[in-house]
Design an enzyme around this catalytic site. Sequence first.
Site, PDB file in Angstrom:
ATOM      1  N   HIS A   1      29.356 -14.787 -28.279  1.00  0.00           N
ATOM      2  CA  HIS A   1      28.114 -15.628 -28.500  1.00  0.00           C
ATOM      3  C   HIS A   1      26.841 -14.892 -29.491  1.00  0.00           C
ATOM      4  O   HIS A   1      26.263 -15.912 -30.139  1.00  0.00           O
ATOM      5  CB  HIS A   1      27.375 -15.884 -27.013  1.00  0.00           C
TER       6      HIS A   1
ATOM      7  N   ASP B   1      36.574  -7.944 -34.261  1.00  0.00           N
ATOM      8  CA  ASP B   1      36.581  -8.388 -32.654  1.00  0.00           C
ATOM      9  C   ASP B   1      38.206  -8.340 -32.326  1.00  0.00           C
ATOM     10  O   ASP B   1      38.840  -8.158 -33.228  1.00  0.00           O
ATOM     11  CB  ASP B   1      36.215  -9.973 -32.499  1.00  0.00           C
TER      12      ASP B   1
ATOM     13  N   ASP C   1      18.464  -0.747 -27.179  1.00  0.00           N
ATOM     14  CA  ASP C   1      17.673  -1.576 -26.298  1.00  0.00           C
ATOM     15  C   ASP C   1      18.369  -1.059 -25.097  1.00  0.00           C
ATOM     16  O   ASP C   1      17.772  -1.608 -23.905  1.00  0.00           O
ATOM     17  CB  ASP C   1      17.768  -3.107 -26.521  1.00  0.00           C
TER      18      ASP C   1
ATOM     19  N   GLU D   1      19.570   4.184 -17.497  1.00  0.00           N
ATOM     20  CA  GLU D   1      18.445   3.253 -17.641  1.00  0.00           C
ATOM     21  C   GLU D   1      17.595   3.489 -16.245  1.00  0.00           C
ATOM     22  O   GLU D   1      18.112   3.558 -15.280  1.00  0.00           O
ATOM     23  CB  GLU D   1      18.687   1.886 -17.811  1.00  0.00           C
TER      24      GLU D   1
ATOM     25  N   HIS E   1      15.430  -2.438 -22.532  1.00  0.00           N
ATOM     26  CA  HIS E   1      16.271  -3.592 -22.295  1.00  0.00           C
ATOM     27  C   HIS E   1      15.716  -4.841 -22.122  1.00  0.00           C
ATOM     28  O   HIS E   1      15.883  -5.567 -21.182  1.00  0.00           O
ATOM     29  CB  HIS E   1      17.096  -3.211 -20.936  1.00  0.00           C
TER      30      HIS E   1
ATOM     31  N   GLY F   1      16.436  -7.197 -24.713  1.00  0.00           N
ATOM     32  CA  GLY F   1      16.854  -8.072 -25.848  1.00  0.00           C
ATOM     33  C   GLY F   1      16.855  -9.542 -25.490  1.00  0.00           C
ATOM     34  O   GLY F   1      16.738 -10.403 -26.284  1.00  0.00           O
ATOM     35  N   GLY F   2      17.279  -9.675 -24.243  1.00  0.00           N
ATOM     36  CA  GLY F   2      17.349 -11.222 -23.652  1.00  0.00           C
ATOM     37  C   GLY F   2      16.134 -11.602 -22.993  1.00  0.00           C
ATOM     38  O   GLY F   2      16.134 -12.677 -22.422  1.00  0.00           O
TER      39      GLY F   2
HETATM   40  P1  NAI Z   1      30.411 -12.380 -25.549  1.00  0.00           P
HETATM   41  O1  NAI Z   1      31.491 -12.154 -24.337  1.00  0.00           O
HETATM   42  O2  NAI Z   1      30.239 -13.976 -25.879  1.00  0.00           O
HETATM   43  O3  NAI Z   1      31.249 -11.591 -26.690  1.00  0.00           O
HETATM   44  C1  NAI Z   1      31.624 -10.426 -26.737  1.00  0.00           C
HETATM   45  C2  NAI Z   1      32.494 -10.181 -27.799  1.00  0.00           C
HETATM   46  O4  NAI Z   1      33.180  -8.845 -27.800  1.00  0.00           O
HETATM   47  C3  NAI Z   1      33.764 -11.101 -27.480  1.00  0.00           C
HETATM   48  O5  NAI Z   1      34.250 -11.951 -28.620  1.00  0.00           O
HETATM   49  C4  NAI Z   1      34.967 -10.434 -27.400  1.00  0.00           C
HETATM   50  O6  NAI Z   1      36.392 -10.704 -27.884  1.00  0.00           O
HETATM   51  C5  NAI Z   1      34.392  -8.909 -28.169  1.00  0.00           C
HETATM   52  N1  NAI Z   1      34.984  -7.669 -27.563  1.00  0.00           N
HETATM   53  C6  NAI Z   1      35.410  -7.200 -26.492  1.00  0.00           C
HETATM   54  N2  NAI Z   1      35.852  -5.979 -26.683  1.00  0.00           N
HETATM   55  C7  NAI Z   1      35.776  -5.793 -27.871  1.00  0.00           C
HETATM   56  C8  NAI Z   1      36.375  -4.528 -28.505  1.00  0.00           C
HETATM   57  N3  NAI Z   1      36.807  -3.401 -27.925  1.00  0.00           N
HETATM   58  N4  NAI Z   1      36.342  -4.549 -29.787  1.00  0.00           N
HETATM   59  C9  NAI Z   1      35.745  -5.600 -30.553  1.00  0.00           C
HETATM   60  N5  NAI Z   1      35.185  -6.666 -29.999  1.00  0.00           N
HETATM   61  C10 NAI Z   1      35.389  -6.763 -28.653  1.00  0.00           C
HETATM   62  O7  NAI Z   1      29.292 -11.807 -25.229  1.00  0.00           O
HETATM   63  P2  NAI Z   1      27.911 -12.022 -25.369  1.00  0.00           P
HETATM   64  O8  NAI Z   1      27.123 -12.730 -24.911  1.00  0.00           O
HETATM   65  O9  NAI Z   1      27.976 -11.951 -27.129  1.00  0.00           O
HETATM   66  O10 NAI Z   1      27.099 -10.291 -25.253  1.00  0.00           O
HETATM   67  C11 NAI Z   1      27.543  -9.397 -26.045  1.00  0.00           C
HETATM   68  C12 NAI Z   1      26.763  -8.081 -25.321  1.00  0.00           C
HETATM   69  O11 NAI Z   1      25.403  -8.002 -25.217  1.00  0.00           O
HETATM   70  C13 NAI Z   1      27.299  -7.800 -23.924  1.00  0.00           C
HETATM   71  O12 NAI Z   1      27.553  -6.531 -23.558  1.00  0.00           O
HETATM   72  C14 NAI Z   1      26.147  -8.327 -23.103  1.00  0.00           C
HETATM   73  O13 NAI Z   1      26.141  -7.661 -21.897  1.00  0.00           O
HETATM   74  C15 NAI Z   1      24.982  -7.713 -23.945  1.00  0.00           C
HETATM   75  N6  NAI Z   1      23.693  -8.456 -23.659  1.00  0.00           N
HETATM   76  C16 NAI Z   1      22.570  -7.671 -23.748  1.00  0.00           C
HETATM   77  C17 NAI Z   1      21.365  -8.264 -23.637  1.00  0.00           C
HETATM   78  C18 NAI Z   1      20.149  -7.482 -23.745  1.00  0.00           C
HETATM   79  O14 NAI Z   1      18.971  -7.681 -23.180  1.00  0.00           O
HETATM   80  N7  NAI Z   1      20.173  -6.271 -24.557  1.00  0.00           N
HETATM   81  C19 NAI Z   1      21.132  -9.652 -23.304  1.00  0.00           C
HETATM   82  C20 NAI Z   1      22.481 -10.422 -23.149  1.00  0.00           C
HETATM   83  C21 NAI Z   1      23.591  -9.730 -23.583  1.00  0.00           C
END
Ligand code: NAI
Length: 417
Positions: free
Chosen positions: A161, A181, A264, A269, A292, A294-295
């Site tokens: 996403h 990915d 972030d 933390e 933290h 980001g969102g």
């Molecule tokens: P998502 O599930 O939509 O995308 C994650 C992607 O990473 C998927 O396409 C998956 O196939 C890929 N992936 C998984 N393991 C992998 C690996 N070993 N190598 C390469 N690709 C790999 O998740 P989304 O929503 O995009 O979130 C991504 C990250 O951002 C998560 O860790 C989430 O917790 C974090 N996040 C942080 C926020 C913040 O406040 N800083 C807020 C929202 C999300």
Amino acid sequence: MTSKTSYPKAKINVVLVESIHPRANDLFKAEGFQVQSMAGAPDARKLASLVADAHVLGIRSKSDVTPAILAAAPKLLTVGAFCIGTNQIAIDEACKRGVPVFNSPFSNTRSVAELTIAEAIGLHRGLGDKTIQMHRGDWDKSAAGSHEVRGRTIGIVGYGHIGSQVSVLAEAMGMRVVFFDIISKMALGNARMVRSLKELLEVSDIVTLHVPATKQTQGMIGKSELARMKKGSFLINNARGSVVDVVALAAAMKSGHIAGAALDVFPDEPAAKGEKFESPLQGLANVFLTPHVGGSTEEAQEAIAEDVCDKLIKFVNIGSTTGAVNVPEVELPEQLIRDGARTVRPHRILHFHKNVPGVLSKMHTLIANMNANISAEYLRTNEEVGYVVLDVDPSDGEAIRKKLAEIPETIRVRVLW
Ligand code: NAI
């Protein structure tokens, strides 16, 4: 259409705690539900008294919905976590009680992507350090080490996403995008998928991480990966703290190999606002450190409210569990059937039961014995429970509900009409 309804909407009680965005209040009220909202997280005793008469409970991250709270809520149909995580909720116990829990994992996608783009530009221009210098009264007007992001290559690790949203925004800024990915993903725009993390690290001017915290991503960027990155490149981690070895990153920055970083999320933390934050990256040049957030935007809070409300309302109204984190996901489309000259809504049975063989055949026999014809049916199970949604021709809904409740494996049954 039948005019009588199985349960008047005006009797559905929604309890919202922890200052959930007011949009939730509006959406539940528009649905005709009763809403009670409060600021702050109630303690266990207060929460138990709030849920005693509640059909829907909405919380954020600070209210613990323990097995005792669930036991104190005999009418509770569903719980909404108006946030990302659901650790604060006894989700397995809720599943055993036939109470779906919904959250909103992706409503802050855009907020994280925008922060990432801001940081990409900020790192290329040394904005953080320049601001600090100006606050100190130092006027260091110079172009040295400052770059446009246009034409630079951004390497996105994790094209889900957030990663794919960063891809779109980065391209709009004139950046070249490569991504890696573990799942084969369709590249957006002119983005190019690379075959390995190694290749991505070698070709990128800026690497940004958007992977989940898993065993595989633990320490994904350590000493050797940092060494593989281009000299003078940047690293952004807005994903999870476990993904980057921050001691190795600090060393790579001190050596001058990595020219800047934005983080972030951190391995350790602080648990609460006001607690001290410590990191080996503190005091280094061209490093953005954010707590933290980001969102964390008002737009994301509103989007979370809309997303979770939609899921809760759909479950209350038609029994859909799409997006539930703890029960089988079932979504049977609403349908209309002919009853003589009239078009009518079927009666809908929502049945949670222990996942043991034979329950469905008991249900079918019982429904057939009551001369109720099944027009649609969708069952899914997990290890513990099964959830089936059945549409039957309009008949005596309350009698069917009572009979189904008598099946020993029944956890919970509702009939909607
Ligand atoms: P998502 O599930 O939509 O995308 C994650 C992607 O990473 C998927 O396409 C998956 O196939 C890929 N992936 C998984 N393991 C992998 C690996 N070993 N190598 C390469 N690709 C790999 O998740 P989304 O929503 O995009 O979130 C991504 C990250 O951002 C998560 O860790 C989430 O917790 C974090 N996040 C942080 C926020 C913040 O406040 N800083 C807020 C929202 C999300």
